[in-house]
Design an enzyme around this catalytic site. Structure first.
Site, short mmCIF file in Angstrom:
data_model
loop_
_atom_site.label_atom_id
_atom_site.label_comp_id
_atom_site.label_asym_id
_atom_site.label_seq_id
_atom_site.Cartn_x
_atom_site.Cartn_y
_atom_site.Cartn_z
CG ASP A 286 -8.11 -20.91 15.65
OD1 ASP A 286 -9.15 -20.72 16.31
OD2 ASP A 286 -8.08 -21.56 14.60
CG HIS B 25 -10.91 -22.11 12.09
ND1 HIS B 25 -10.31 -21.34 13.05
CD2 HIS B 25 -12.03 -21.42 11.72
CE1 HIS B 25 -11.02 -20.25 13.26
NE2 HIS B 25 -12.08 -20.28 12.47
#
Length: 416
Positions: free
Chosen positions: A243, A270
């Site tokens: 990310d 996530h």
């Protein structure tokens, strides 16, 4: 955010607290420059230390081997007795890393990148099938680490013997139309089984969970370790580095910034809206319109789906995930090696919010998480503050789903 060691080309170069992700490109020569007037401290496989800047326009290793790169910094003949403060001081490789799920779409490129790290002395590759060929292939790479293969449950225990870091990418990939939650029933049992083996045979190791959905598999791992009496919250990590890598890349592209200078902390979880890039905390400071903030945030949150759809049924984000996971492995190795300036974002047990697990920037040390950095959550914009509150219910549900699964499975047989 990463480590100290011998010379190698950086892929994810970051300096001290402000992470800076490196980039590759055209096959040209490698250029390095010292940002500080004091000594060049270190240069490692996936990361340059804070006093070194590495900008590569070459492939991962370019045209220079590790030895050639070391020789670049070696003392010239006749000066061996003079102490050169700018002489690079490589450290000996000393750590063992196990990759569980090494024959898969993430496992293979991840194993290759770890094989390139000078901090690794042994690389243990485990999978239920097809790992022997992967190990044979990797063993031909002329880097120092020794590659060993382990196939099937009968060899799982041996694959974990004396390892310092365990990385778990095992599981099925996402397919078009499949959410991370759809992966749960398949991957949850795989993670449970593998973490049980880690608890029995490598209880002191750092554990890196990649298998999705990370928001649930990390709590599963925690419950398994608790049941075994070996849970150390400082050594269990959900790898959310991808990310950060995506956020850095997209922001650099949007704002025409030098990628190596960009660092965007990403908090939450996530998956989907639980991924919250804090664009207001971007380094170097940069301004965004409200429209840009929304567009970038949504793209970062949905980047995995972007890859799944682009591959049209042929897989998910395996290469970028391997890159990000390798960066986090290198960060862990640097911390184990004694580097006192290692920071990464990760999904860990946390008290930053009312949730038991939360992704944020952490400081890594020899014993794992040394500190959870709270400053990123201060002075959020209205957009970020609302997004943070909005993600909490979904993240809480995912965490509770993982905990519930693990508690129901106590004592139940499981198989990989």
């Amino acid at each position: 955010m990463a480590a100290t060691a011998a010379a190698f080309l950086s892929i994810g170069s970051v300096s001290s607290y402000a992470a800076q992700t490196g980039s590759g490109g055209k096959p040209k020569s490698i250029s390095m420059s010292s940002r500080a007037l004091n000594s060049l401290k270190s240069f490692s496989g996936l990361k340059a230390a804070s006093s070194v800047s590495c900008e590569s326009e070459a492939s991962f290793l370019g045209t220079e081997s590790n030895a050639a790169l070391l020789n670049t910094f070696a003392s010239k003949p006749g000066n061996q007795n003079q102490r050169n403060p700018n002489h690079l001081q490589p450290r000996a490789s000393s750590f063992k890393v196990a990759v569980l799920g090494a024959a898969g779409g993430i496992g293979q490129p991840l194993a290759l990148l770890i094989k390139m790290s000078p901090l690794v002395s042994a690389l243990h590759l485990y999978d239920i099938a097809n790992v022997k060929g992967v190990a044979a292939d990797l063993s031909h790479c002329n880097t120092p680490s020794k590659v060993l293969d382990f196939t099937g449950p009968a060899e799982l225990a041996d694959s974990l013997k004396d390892v310092d870091v365990v990385v778990i990418p095992a599981g099925v990939p996402r397919k078009p139309g499949m959410t991370r939650d759809d992966l749960f029933n398949i991957n949850a049992n795989i993670v449970k089984t593998l973490v049980e083996a880690v608890a029995d045979h490598a209880p002191e190791a750092f554990i890196h969970i990649i298998s999705n959905p990370v928001n649930s598999t990390v709590p599963i791992a925690a419950e398994v370790l608790k049941a075994k009496g070996v849970y150390d919250p400082k050594k269990l990590f959900g790898v959310t580095t991808l990310d950060v890598v995506r956020a850095n890349t997209f922001v650099a592209q949007k704002k025409n910034l030098k990628l190596i200078d960009v660092d965007v902390p990403v908090i939450g979880g996530h998956a989907g809206i639980t991924i919250l890039p804090l664009l207001s905390k971007t380094r170097p400071p940069v301004s965004f319109t409200d429209e840009e903030v929304e567009q970038l945030t949504v793209r970062i949150q949905n980047a995995g789906t972007e890859v799944v759809e682009a591959k049209a049924g042929a897989g998910s984000a395996t290469l970028s995930m391997a890159y990000a996971a390798a960066r986090f492995v290198e960060s862990s190795l640097r911390a184990l090696d004694g580097d006192g300036d290692v920071y990464e974002c990760a999904f860990v047990q946390s008290e930053l919010t009312e949730l038991p697990f939360f992704a944020s920037r952490i400081k890594l040390g020899r014993k794992g998480v040394e500190a959870v950095i709270s400053t990123d959550l201060r002075n959020l914009t209205d957009y970020e503050a609302k997004a943070l509150e909005a993600l909490k219910p979904e993240l809480k549900a995912s965490i509770e789903k993982g905990i519930s699964f693990a508690q129901k499975q106590k004592g139940a047989p499981a198989s990989v």
